[in-house]
Design a protein around this motif. Structure first.
Motif, PDB file in Angstrom:
ATOM      1  N   LEU A 106     -39.673 -19.257 123.045  1.00 26.10           N
ATOM      2  CA  LEU A 106     -38.453 -19.551 123.568  1.00 26.10           C
ATOM      3  C   LEU A 106     -37.251 -18.432 123.457  1.00 26.10           C
ATOM      4  N   GLU A 107     -37.200 -17.847 122.313  1.00 25.42           N
ATOM      5  CA  GLU A 107     -36.300 -16.817 121.823  1.00 25.42           C
ATOM      6  C   GLU A 107     -36.780 -15.661 122.535  1.00 25.42           C
ATOM      7  N   ALA A 108     -38.090 -15.293 122.740  1.00 25.56           N
ATOM      8  CA  ALA A 108     -38.471 -14.074 123.477  1.00 25.56           C
ATOM      9  C   ALA A 108     -37.856 -14.088 124.898  1.00 25.56           C
ATOM     10  N   GLN A 109     -38.185 -15.503 125.606  1.00 26.03           N
ATOM     11  CA  GLN A 109     -37.780 -15.591 126.978  1.00 26.03           C
ATOM     12  C   GLN A 109     -36.505 -15.283 127.217  1.00 26.03           C
TER      13      GLN A 109
ATOM     14  N   GLU B 273     -44.185 -23.869 116.169  1.00 24.45           N
ATOM     15  CA  GLU B 273     -43.193 -22.874 115.948  1.00 24.45           C
ATOM     16  C   GLU B 273     -43.523 -21.695 116.683  1.00 24.45           C
ATOM     17  N   ALA B 274     -44.692 -21.409 117.249  1.00 23.72           N
ATOM     18  CA  ALA B 274     -44.980 -20.436 118.259  1.00 23.72           C
ATOM     19  C   ALA B 274     -44.350 -20.620 119.419  1.00 23.72           C
ATOM     20  N   TYR B 275     -44.414 -21.944 119.912  1.00 24.33           N
ATOM     21  CA  TYR B 275     -43.764 -22.145 121.248  1.00 24.33           C
ATOM     22  C   TYR B 275     -42.014 -21.882 121.089  1.00 24.33           C
ATOM     23  N   VAL B 276     -41.432 -22.372 119.966  1.00 27.50           N
ATOM     24  CA  VAL B 276     -39.974 -21.958 119.727  1.00 27.50           C
ATOM     25  C   VAL B 276     -39.868 -20.484 119.768  1.00 27.50           C
TER      26      VAL B 276
END
Length: 66
Positions: A61-64, A55-58
């Motif tokens: 991705l949104e932050a990037q 979930e942190a990885y996903v």
């Protein structure tokens, strides 16, 4: 009265299961793990990815994207 069994949500995923959840290829998940972009825990020769780390990885991705 019917009692429906609640599915058990895994806490740890194999890289293959994580790839399925992310809709990535297995090799991509291993590359992300090697690069440090996706955290994992290791026990012997087994690698497992915590659900919270997926979930942190996903979320990253949104932050990037912004």
């Amino acid at each position: 009265m019917s009692t429906a069994a609640h599915p058990i949500v895994p806490l740890l995923y194999t890289p293959e299961e994580a790839a399925t959840a992310l809709r990535y290829g297995r090799s991509t998940v291993y590359e992300l793990m090697a690069a440090g972009a996706l955290k994992y825990v290791k026990r012997g020769r087994s690698r497992r990815i915590k659900r919270s780390d997926l979930e942190a990885y996903v979320d990253s991705l949104e932050a990037q994207a912004n």
